[in-house]
Design an enzyme around this catalytic site. Structure first.
Site, short mmCIF file in Angstrom:
data_model
loop_
_atom_site.label_atom_id
_atom_site.label_comp_id
_atom_site.label_asym_id
_atom_site.label_seq_id
_atom_site.Cartn_x
_atom_site.Cartn_y
_atom_site.Cartn_z
N SER A 14 -32.04 28.55 -43.99
CA SER A 14 -33.10 28.23 -44.53
C SER A 14 -33.34 28.56 -46.04
O SER A 14 -34.34 28.09 -46.58
CB SER A 14 -34.32 29.31 -43.85
N LYS B 131 -41.54 22.49 -38.03
CA LYS B 131 -41.27 21.91 -39.28
C LYS B 131 -41.22 20.66 -39.24
O LYS B 131 -42.24 19.82 -39.58
CB LYS B 131 -39.63 22.60 -39.77
N HIS C 188 -34.05 24.21 -39.04
CA HIS C 188 -34.25 23.18 -40.27
C HIS C 188 -33.06 22.14 -40.01
O HIS C 188 -32.62 21.58 -41.06
CB HIS C 188 -33.50 23.91 -41.61
C1 LIG Z 1 -34.46 29.25 -39.23
C2 LIG Z 1 -35.85 29.84 -39.04
N1 LIG Z 1 -35.79 30.18 -37.69
C3 LIG Z 1 -37.23 30.52 -37.06
C4 LIG Z 1 -38.23 30.37 -37.85
C5 LIG Z 1 -39.56 30.89 -37.34
O1 LIG Z 1 -40.30 29.55 -37.09
P1 LIG Z 1 -41.98 29.47 -37.06
O2 LIG Z 1 -42.53 29.42 -38.71
O3 LIG Z 1 -42.15 28.44 -36.23
O4 LIG Z 1 -42.45 30.73 -36.51
C6 LIG Z 1 -38.23 29.90 -39.31
C7 LIG Z 1 -39.36 29.91 -39.99
O5 LIG Z 1 -39.34 29.41 -41.19
C8 LIG Z 1 -37.08 29.84 -39.63
O6 LIG Z 1 -36.62 29.09 -41.29
#
Ligand SMILES: Cc1ncc(COP(=O)(O)O)c(C=O)c1O
Length: 519
Positions: free
Chosen positions: A306, A366, A334
């Site tokens: 990310s 996302k 992502h």
């Molecule tokens: C790789 C990854 N996993 C999980 C999450 C958590 O997701 P959420 O924002 O839907 O709680 C994020 C959030 O940015 C993320 O980048």
């Protein structure tokens, strides 16, 4: 850094050797990096206010380690604000790594930064001192107009927003497909709220499940080629609840060192032995699997990282997990809607078999322009999670309106796979443009594009310059990324036009030249 000379003073509380040592290391750094005229620093001056950024803290820390032979915790160094606080920490290591604390004050890790907090007459006061340090930093950044978190958006219009009262091109959103304002998603949300109301009747397992939840779980499972899926109220909760349910004490969980914080937190919370391997390094993963030595093991990785936008070597990871008999969980936050011809994610990107990934995790927040998270896999897995995952059992259901948004987004994606192609074209145009200008974009090959800035100061100044010209970029510094890797984190969306991307490149060029990031 123009205010630095004002914060220096002739006061030097001499006497204690660690104070003097720290003082001379800091002054040496300031002379090298800021001004050769600096001679003294007040022992109570904020080091952050003096312009010592995360990399400065790292450099000063390693010099202190070298001089004292002590091992310092970089997180602690970053939190401590003055020479006096640093000296206290350094002396504390000498005396004892585990200072005695009362039961009420005890923190989970006795040798971490919390135990280094200055002694205080009461627990409450000690805690407040810790919070106040952060507050001072925030105030200092705000005073210098360098605080860029939580820009308040008051209007949203396709790729553009009004943030902090200014119209800006959004270049910091995870809304990859541009579905946030899509009429189909909005219509479905409104219809579902009309039918089921705004919230829920409780947790999923008791009275919170509606037909919309079941339809979404079926649709997600079909979309990623799994038997079943389970939906949680956020992606963060999904990782926390799933990982801490799938493994526990006596088991082993292995993760990439750059995994998202929600994965790391889930691994820590599980109580399993938590091992990390070098980023995207399958040899290092193999070594950790060897160490697991036959224990029940879960390997968990991000498909797309990310902060860096690079893609995990999934084929090799799958092979290793099979060889060692480990369960594999992949976070597709992502990659869903982003990778593969039809946006089905990393599995489609690499042409993997649907069964190669045991636990397919994703977010609805996302590319799907909603909120929530899910896990897809075999029905035994989802049934187990429904009855054991505490973040599912003890947290209110995702509201049906939000569940319907994700269904609608998947319908749009199925009807219009060209959105994925447009996202990929935009990514290519943007990345190629940045590279030809001389920007360092690390290993990004996806819509997440870091622009490496060498120092925190340049990251902040680039952000200020870009925003002043109507480009909303996000600075990311330690501890969100390693100390030596501050950056702007920029993101491409399918909704941006070629003109939008050219505009972004033009603004970045001017900012890059002005800060000396590019020639
Ligand atoms: C790789 C990854 N996993 C999980 C999450 C958590 O997701 P959420 O924002 O839907 O709680 C994020 C959030 O940015 C993320 O980048």
């Amino acid at each position: 850094m123009s205010d630095i000379p004002n914060t220096l003073s002739a006061v030097c509380g001499a006497g204690e050797s660690s104070h003097q040592l720290i003082h001379s290391v800091i002054v040496e750094w300031l002379r090298r990096e800021v001004s050769p005229l600096i001679e003294r620093v007040d022992h109570d001056a904020s080091l952050f206010g003096l312009g010592i950024d995360s990399m400065g803290a790292a450099s000063i820390g390693s010099q202190l380690e070298h001089e004292t032979g002590k091992k310092l915790n970089p997180d602690v160094l970053y939190e401590l604000e003055t020479i006096n606080e640093l000296a206290e920490y350094l002396d504390g290591i000498q005396l004892s790594r585990r200072p005695v604390v009362t039961a009420e004050c005890a923190e989970p890790r006795g040798d971490d930064h919390r135990s280094a907090a200055p002694a205080s007459p009461s627990c409450g006061n000690g805690l407040m001192a810790r919070y106040e340090r952060l507050n001072r930093r925030v105030r200092s950044l705000k005073e210098r107009k360098l605080y860029f978190f939580e820009p308040v958006i008051s209007e949203h219009d396709g790729a553009w927003v009004v943030a902090e009262g200014q119209r800006m091109l959004m270049l910091g959103s995870y809304e990859y497909l541009g579905l946030l304002g899509h009429p189909h998603l909005k219509k479905r949300a409104v219809e579902t709220i009309e039918r089921f109301g705004t919230g829920h009747h409780g947790v999923r397992l008791l009275a919170g499940t509606t037909t919309v939840h079941r339809n979404l779980e079926k649709k997600l499972a079909d979309f990623v080629g799994a038997e079943d899926a389970i939906v949680y109220s956020s992606g963060y909760v999904t990782n926390l609840a799933t990982i801490s349910t799938l493994v526990g004490p006596g088991d082993v969980v292995i993760g990439d060192r750059w995994n998202h914080a929600s994965i790391v937190d889930g691994c820590r919370m599980s109580g399993a032995d938590f091992l990390e391997f070098a980023h995207n390094d399958v040899q290092s993963l193999a070594e950790q699997l060897e160490k697991a030595d036959g224990a029940k093991t879960l390997v968990v990785v991000d498909a797309v990282f990310s902060m860096d936008g690079d893609i995990m070597d999934l084929p090799a990871t799958v092979d290793l997990c099979k060889r060692f008999g480990a369960l594999l969980m992949v976070d597709e936050a992502h990659s869903l809607g982003v990778l593969g011809k039809t946006g089905r994610g990393v599995q489609e990107h690499f042409g993997l078999h649907p069964d190669d990934i045991d636990v397919k995790m994703g977010t609805l927040s996302k590319a799907l322009a909603g909120c929530g998270g899910f896990v897809a896999g075999r029905e035994e897995l989802t049934t187990y999670l429904r009855h054991h995952a505490r973040g599912y059992i003890f947290s209110g259901a995702l509201p049906a309106g939000q569940a319907s948004v994700a269904i609608a987004a998947l319908e749009v994606l199925e009807r219009e796979p060209e959105l994925v192609a447009r996202l990929q074209q935009n990514t290519h145009r943007y990345l190629a443009g940045l590279k030809s200008l001389g920007f360092d974009t690390a290993a990004s090959v996806t819509p997440i594009v870091p622009i490496m800035t060498r120092t925190d100061g340049i990251a902040l100044e680039m952000t200020r310059l870009c925003r002043s010209e109507g480009l909303l970029v996000i600075p990311v510094c330690y501890p969100a990324v390693p100390m030596d890797a501050p950056r702007l984190r920029t993101c491409v969306s399918a909704i941006q036009t070629p003109d939008d991307i050219d505009f972004a490149l033009e603004v970045l060029t001017r900012a890059g030249k002005q800060t000396g990031l590019i020639a």
